[in-house]
Design a protein around this motif. Structure first.
Motif, PDB file in Angstrom:
ATOM      1  N   ARG A  38       0.825  -1.201   0.000  1.00 47.99           N
ATOM      2  CA  ARG A  38       0.000   0.000   0.000  1.00 47.99           C
ATOM      3  C   ARG A  38       0.869   1.265   0.000  1.00 47.99           C
ATOM      4  N   PRO A  39       1.015   1.945  -1.121  1.00 49.74           N
ATOM      5  CA  PRO A  39       1.680   3.249  -1.111  1.00 49.74           C
ATOM      6  C   PRO A  39       0.772   4.298  -0.482  1.00 49.74           C
TER       7      PRO A  39
ATOM      8  N   VAL B  38       5.530  10.807   1.243  1.00 52.17           N
ATOM      9  CA  VAL B  38       5.182   9.684   0.369  1.00 52.17           C
ATOM     10  C   VAL B  38       5.902   8.455   0.899  1.00 52.17           C
ATOM     11  N   GLY B  39       5.344   7.294   0.643  1.00 55.54           N
ATOM     12  CA  GLY B  39       5.985   6.072   1.104  1.00 55.54           C
ATOM     13  C   GLY B  39       5.132   4.862   0.801  1.00 55.54           C
ATOM     14  N   TRP B  40       5.469   3.761   1.458  1.00 57.98           N
ATOM     15  CA  TRP B  40       4.701   2.540   1.273  1.00 57.98           C
ATOM     16  C   TRP B  40       4.669   1.734   2.563  1.00 57.98           C
ATOM     17  N   GLU B  41       3.636   0.921   2.667  1.00 57.67           N
ATOM     18  CA  GLU B  41       3.489   0.001   3.786  1.00 57.67           C
ATOM     19  C   GLU B  41       3.353  -1.417   3.235  1.00 57.67           C
TER      20      GLU B  41
ATOM     21  N   LEU C 224       5.276  -3.198   7.791  1.00 60.47           N
ATOM     22  CA  LEU C 224       6.579  -2.555   7.600  1.00 60.47           C
ATOM     23  C   LEU C 224       6.327  -1.255   6.860  1.00 60.47           C
ATOM     24  N   ARG C 225       6.929  -0.175   7.336  1.00 61.86           N
ATOM     25  CA  ARG C 225       6.680   1.142   6.737  1.00 61.86           C
ATOM     26  C   ARG C 225       7.988   1.806   6.333  1.00 61.86           C
TER      27      ARG C 225
ATOM     28  N   PHE D  53      11.840   4.598   8.561  1.00 59.36           N
ATOM     29  CA  PHE D  53      11.766   3.147   8.353  1.00 59.36           C
ATOM     30  C   PHE D  53      11.376   2.525   9.685  1.00 59.36           C
ATOM     31  N   GLY D  54      10.275   1.768   9.698  1.00 55.21           N
ATOM     32  CA  GLY D  54       9.865   1.191  10.967  1.00 55.21           C
ATOM     33  C   GLY D  54       8.733   0.188  10.849  1.00 55.21           C
TER      34      GLY D  54
END
Length: 201
Positions: free
Chosen positions: A113-114, A163-166, A175-176, A195-196
């Motif tokens: 999931r972005p 912005v990012g992804w899970e 994880l993120r 990052f986590g």
């Protein structure tokens, strides 16, 4: 500033458009712990602080089969660098940054999931400036006091773009990984990497 307002309006329109498809939200809360990295690019923010860690909490307030709309808060902790490693060559104190945001995550698959968020960062930069560094020509001037310092603090409230992804690991654990851009002021920009791990409640 106008372009950020456009992002917010697009998000609001998306939520309103999704009202017809909104379903009951299961486990809307998410809490997480992450590392935050501050990319150094030689300005008063990036060169003066080391990222340490952060806490994040988000709440899904609207949901469709394809998109989760959510509000979130990141609390990031930074360690001030020594004077010889800062941009100003002055000591800076440790800092806490509060970053409330609003955005959406997109369900591209069952596990990936972005997401994209817009928000505001609230923080204060505190410096300890040696008085001797301000006036060297007149030792009788009160400003010239060898060995003493005075403290200066400035408050900042820049907008942030995230912005990012899970990635779904197992059960409700995720994880993120993300990137945050902070346009603090002219020629001063912050770039944070996170990052986590998170868990849905």
């Amino acid at each position: 500033m106008i372009r950020y307002l456009k992002y917010i309006l697009l998000l609001i329109v998306g939520v309103l458009h999704a009202q017809e498809e909104i379903k009951t939200i299961e486990k809307p809360w998410r809490v997480g712990l992450h590392y935050v990295g501050n990319i150094r690019n030689e300005n008063v923010f990036s060169a003066s602080y080391n990222g340490i860690m952060g806490l994040d909490v988000s709440y899904v307030f609207a949901q469709t089969p394809e998109v989760d709309f959510r509000a979130a808060i990141d609390l990031n902790f930074f360690s001030g660098r020594d004077a010889n490693r800062t941009f100003t060559r002055w000591d800076v104190n440790d800092m806490v940054m509060l970053n409330p945001t609003i955005g959406a995550s997109f369900k591209l698959s069952a596990t990936f999931r972005p997401y994209a968020h817009i928000g505001v960062a609230l923080f204060q930069i505190k410096s300890e400036i040696p008085r001797s560094s301000l006036q060297l020509n007149d030792p009788f001037d009160p400003v010239f006091t060898p060995g003493s310092t005075f403290k200066v603090s400035e408050n900042y409230r820049p907008l942030t773009l995230q912005v990012g992804w899970e990635w779904q690991l197992f059960s409700q654990a995720q994880l993120r990984m993300g990137y945050t851009y902070l346009p603090i002021e002219n020629n001063v920009n912050g770039h944070l990497l996170t990052f986590g791990l998170g868990y849905r409640l």
